[in-house]
Design an enzyme around this catalytic site. Sequence first.
Site, mmCIF file in Angstrom:
data_model
loop_
_atom_site.group_PDB
_atom_site.id
_atom_site.type_symbol
_atom_site.label_atom_id
_atom_site.label_comp_id
_atom_site.label_asym_id
_atom_site.label_seq_id
_atom_site.Cartn_x
_atom_site.Cartn_y
_atom_site.Cartn_z
ATOM 1 C CG LEU A 36 45.555 55.298 -9.657
ATOM 2 C CD1 LEU A 36 45.331 53.836 -10.434
ATOM 3 C CD2 LEU A 36 45.619 56.444 -10.439
ATOM 4 C CG ASP A 37 40.095 59.261 -6.733
ATOM 5 O OD1 ASP A 37 41.028 59.940 -5.850
ATOM 6 O OD2 ASP A 37 39.502 60.172 -7.406
ATOM 7 C CG MET A 38 38.251 52.298 -3.239
ATOM 8 S SD MET A 38 37.081 52.274 -2.100
ATOM 9 C CE MET A 38 35.664 53.092 -2.804
ATOM 10 N NE ARG A 65 35.520 60.607 -8.653
ATOM 11 C CZ ARG A 65 35.613 59.944 -7.625
ATOM 12 N NH1 ARG A 65 36.627 59.635 -7.027
ATOM 13 N NH2 ARG A 65 34.314 59.553 -7.112
#
Length: 226
Positions: free
Chosen positions: A60-62, A163
């Site tokens: 997962l993205d930070m 996103r």
Amino acid sequence: MSRYLPPAEPLTIIHVDDGLVVVDKPSGLLSVPGRGEDKQDCVISRLQRDFPEAMIAHRLDMSTSGLLVVARGEAMQKAMYKLFRDRAVDKRYLATVAGVVKMNAGEIDLPLICDWPNRPRQMVSHELGKPSLTRFRVIERCPAEQLTRVELEPVTGRSHQLRVHLAALGHPILGDELYAGAAAERAPRLLLHAAEIAFVHPQSGKPVKFVSPAPFFPFADAAITL
């Protein structure tokens, strides 16, 4: 990346068995170590204190919070990699986006590629991009606040896919410093949460599903039941 200040609270472990650990990753924590000594604190390094064999199965993205599946050992890592590669993992995300989305549901089918001069940013490229598909469903419209709460299903798993796709739709995710423009200032964090993940467990052969309510949603049962 700006200065890395990971959250101090301990990881929330949702599930443990002989092959897998499922955690609820907080926003602001890396999934795996980054470059530099200051970016070694991450989900994997924390888990390896109690599960030395822990290995990443996906990321997962930070800035994204929510469910992260971690393999216990190489065999399980390979098995989980195959499930993701074969698109045999069902994932649902919850997000709050800028503006009022008119369609009740739909698909965003835009090819994506890394924007190399501005990495880690990704961008839409009809000439060079890889096929990328996101399905969305409106959960709640808030005209007075000029925002919409949505459920997202990434059919493909490109970097930053949700996103970039929502920004391309004209409804960027609130708090997104990379793609939301002025809407980045409307939330203290990226309002994107991995809320559900379901797959057939490689060891037992039985379907499993894990659920995590989004901390920024006003209700816990927003996601579709698989």
